[in-house]
Design a protein around this motif. Structure first.
Motif, PDB file in Angstrom:
ATOM      1  N   SER A 150       1.007  -1.287   0.072  1.00  0.00           N
ATOM      2  CA  SER A 150      -0.011  -0.021  -0.095  1.00  0.00           C
ATOM      3  C   SER A 150       0.911   1.236  -0.219  1.00  0.00           C
ATOM      4  CB  SER A 150      -0.799   0.145   1.199  1.00  0.00           C
ATOM      5  OG  SER A 150      -0.220   0.224   2.335  1.00  0.00           O
ATOM      6  N   SER A 151       0.270   2.197  -0.510  1.00  0.00           N
ATOM      7  CA  SER A 151       1.247   3.494  -0.446  1.00  0.00           C
ATOM      8  C   SER A 151       1.424   4.170   0.962  1.00  0.00           C
ATOM      9  CB  SER A 151       0.229   4.504  -1.476  1.00  0.00           C
ATOM     10  OG  SER A 151      -1.061   4.861  -0.702  1.00  0.00           O
ATOM     11  N   ASN A 152       0.512   3.832   1.768  1.00  0.00           N
ATOM     12  CA  ASN A 152       0.880   4.166   3.247  1.00  0.00           C
ATOM     13  C   ASN A 152       2.005   3.453   3.529  1.00  0.00           C
ATOM     14  OD1 ASN A 152       0.665   5.135   5.887  1.00  0.00           O
ATOM     15  ND2 ASN A 152      -0.977   3.567   6.410  1.00  0.00           N
ATOM     16  N   ALA A 153       1.973   2.107   3.493  1.00  0.00           N
ATOM     17  CA  ALA A 153       3.246   1.191   4.019  1.00  0.00           C
ATOM     18  C   ALA A 153       4.704   1.430   3.238  1.00  0.00           C
ATOM     19  CB  ALA A 153       2.955  -0.243   3.851  1.00  0.00           C
ATOM     20  N   VAL A 154       4.385   1.965   1.884  1.00  0.00           N
ATOM     21  CA  VAL A 154       5.520   2.128   1.180  1.00  0.00           C
ATOM     22  C   VAL A 154       6.268   3.412   1.772  1.00  0.00           C
ATOM     23  CG1 VAL A 154       6.719   2.748  -1.112  1.00  0.00           C
ATOM     24  CG2 VAL A 154       5.016   0.868  -0.576  1.00  0.00           C
ATOM     25  N   LYS A 155       5.192   4.584   1.781  1.00  0.00           N
ATOM     26  CA  LYS A 155       5.975   5.860   2.312  1.00  0.00           C
ATOM     27  C   LYS A 155       6.451   5.786   3.680  1.00  0.00           C
ATOM     28  CE  LYS A 155       2.739   8.430  -1.028  1.00  0.00           C
ATOM     29  NZ  LYS A 155       1.557   9.258  -0.983  1.00  0.00           N
ATOM     30  N   THR A 156       5.689   4.885   4.439  1.00  0.00           N
ATOM     31  CA  THR A 156       6.060   5.088   6.014  1.00  0.00           C
ATOM     32  C   THR A 156       7.393   4.433   6.015  1.00  0.00           C
ATOM     33  OG1 THR A 156       3.708   4.841   6.693  1.00  0.00           O
ATOM     34  CG2 THR A 156       5.484   3.999   8.157  1.00  0.00           C
ATOM     35  N   ARG A 157       7.676   3.372   5.323  1.00  0.00           N
ATOM     36  CA  ARG A 157       8.968   2.834   5.316  1.00  0.00           C
ATOM     37  C   ARG A 157      10.077   3.517   4.754  1.00  0.00           C
ATOM     38  NH1 ARG A 157       9.226  -2.415   6.664  1.00  0.00           N
ATOM     39  NH2 ARG A 157       7.357  -3.681   6.790  1.00  0.00           N
ATOM     40  N   VAL A 158       9.794   4.343   3.425  1.00  0.00           N
ATOM     41  CA  VAL A 158      10.877   5.179   2.949  1.00  0.00           C
ATOM     42  C   VAL A 158      11.072   6.357   3.790  1.00  0.00           C
ATOM     43  CG1 VAL A 158      11.271   6.529   1.172  1.00  0.00           C
ATOM     44  CG2 VAL A 158      10.354   4.276   0.702  1.00  0.00           C
TER      45      VAL A 158
END
Length: 426
Positions: free
Chosen positions: A333-341
């Motif tokens: 998900s975009s939320n998971a990806v952005k949080t990780r980055v």
């Protein structure tokens, strides 16, 4: 276990599938009255605690907003304790609904029938596209053509270097075209025993050995994985390459390290070059010197680690659809990806290059592009069902070679004999 998306990415178009799964159809379990039943889904992780619990909660909050009938109950353990606890839970029929696995342990659990087969569920989910993931990361979590995990993160190992020490010694900075001989020549010039500075550090252990073996054109097993081949002349030369660094005085022995580990040595300005993973970036932000990274030198060929983690579901979960929804959201998900980055919590294994712009712009290091360049020549760990025994055998004999108890050839021939006995029971 250990971000790999090499080649500054010719990877495809941004895929609309990397979005929070708001349109996913399997968001509820209906009751006889047509209302959604609240589902408590357990998730067991080793990578979140202690530094990324807030990041994990942020991802969970987004998931629960999109799936209001599903609540995620988090269980955590340190990496050192995780697999013992996981095995205990599985054996006692109390396996978590979903959990985290590194690639090295994945085959053991999948082959033992402990993981939910995701292939059939994926086919029934018309919105799912496997192409949102980096292809190699997705495929390594298959067994016998079936998908048992969704790739969560990846990482690679690079050559870190202290730019200040290079300048002080008048040595040109490392280039991505370097070979082993170039690294050794620079290490000799950078070593300054009077100041306690060593030119290089590369740990001599299982994970480094199989990589340098590949860099020297060798293989770990034969094609059918019925026999060890790492004790070939190419393998012996690869181990001698690692051992030569200490023998020639460019890499410190344990005694010379004085109780410090290699991370502390590099941060203290005592190592000019250092082979380590991109997970070290965050911890080096306050280093009191200028540093950067490049792809590691090879010999016959380039070869770079590819470490990957996946999220999986228990074969015995009672909430298969809810688990699938969680695995999808958490991995893509975009939320998971952005949080990780944003938090440098490893790199998500998705193909969309635009999502990594903030990561590439962050400093230090300057050359973050090397993370993706490394993906052009990746090598995954050699994996069998009895993976821990394999690592223990090879590690034991490497330690004997480091201690000078046996030669490189004796160590590898002895290790190969034990591994071949292990393979008979595969």
């Amino acid at each position: 276990m250990r971000s790999s998306i090499r080649r500054l990415v010719t990877v495809a178009v941004a895929i609309a599938g990397v979005v929070a799964l708001a349109g996913f159809a399997w968001t509820s379990t209906p009751t006889s009255r047509g209302k959604a039943t609240k589902v408590n889904l357990t998730y067991f992780t080793f990578s979140a605690a202690p530094d990324h619990l807030k990041d994990l909660q942020n991802i969970i909050n987004g998931f629960e907003r999109a799936h209001p009938n599903i609540h995620i109950n988090v269980q955590t353990a340190s990496y050192n304790d995780y697999f013992t606890k996981l095995q205990t839970q599985i054996e006692s029929e109390q396996a978590p609904d979903s959990f985290e696995l590194n690639y090295e342990n994945f085959v053991t659990y999948a082959a033992a029938g402990k993981l939910l087969n995701l292939s059939k569920i994926a086919k029934g989910d018309r919105s799912f596209r496997a192409s949102i993931y980096y292809p190699r990361a997705y495929k390594v979590f298959q067994l016998r053509g079936r998908q048992y995990g969704l790739p969560e993160t990846f990482s690679v190992v690079l050559l870190f270097y202290n730019k200040d020490l290079f300048r002080q010694a008048g040595v040109p900075l490392p280039k991505k075209t370097w070979k082993w001989k170039d690294e050794l020549a620079a290490a000799k010039r950078l070593t300054n025993s009077a100041k306690g500075v060593f030119g290089d550090f590369q740990p001599i252990q299982f994970f480094e050995f199989y990589k340098v073996l590949a860099q020297n054109g060798g293989t770990f097993f034969n094609a059918k994985k019925t026999r060890a081949t790492f004790d070939s002349p190419k393998g012996i030369a690869a181990l001698n390459w690692l051992l030569s660094k200490t023998a020639q005085g460019v890499m410190p022995s344990k005694t010379q390290m004085g109780g410090l580990d290699d991370t502390a040595m590099f941060k203290a300005g005592k190592l000019a070059m250092w082979h380590n993973g991109i997970w070290q970036f965050a911890g080096l932000k306050d280093a009191p010197f200028s540093w950067d990274v490049t792809v590691e030198p090879g010999n016959v060929r380039k070869a770079h680690h590819f470490f990957a983690n996946a999220v999986v579901a228990s074969a015995k979960t009672k909430h298969k659809r809810e688990a699938w929804a969680w695995l999808r959201y958490f991995s893509s998900s975009s939320n998971a990806v952005k949080t990780r980055v944003k938090s440098s919590w490893e790199l998500p294994a998705v193909r969309n290059p635009s999502l990594f712009k903030p990561y590439l712009a962050e400093r230090p290091p300057q050359n973050r592009a090397a993370v993706f360049q490394a993906l052009s020549n990746i090598v995954t760990p050699p994996v069998i069902k009895q993976e821990q025994q394999l690592q223990d055998i090879v590690g034991k004999w490497l330690d004997k070679a480091v201690a000078g108890q046996v030669s490189a050839a004796q160590a590898l021939h002895s290790a190969a004999a034990e591994v071949n006995d292990l393979l008979k029971n595969e």
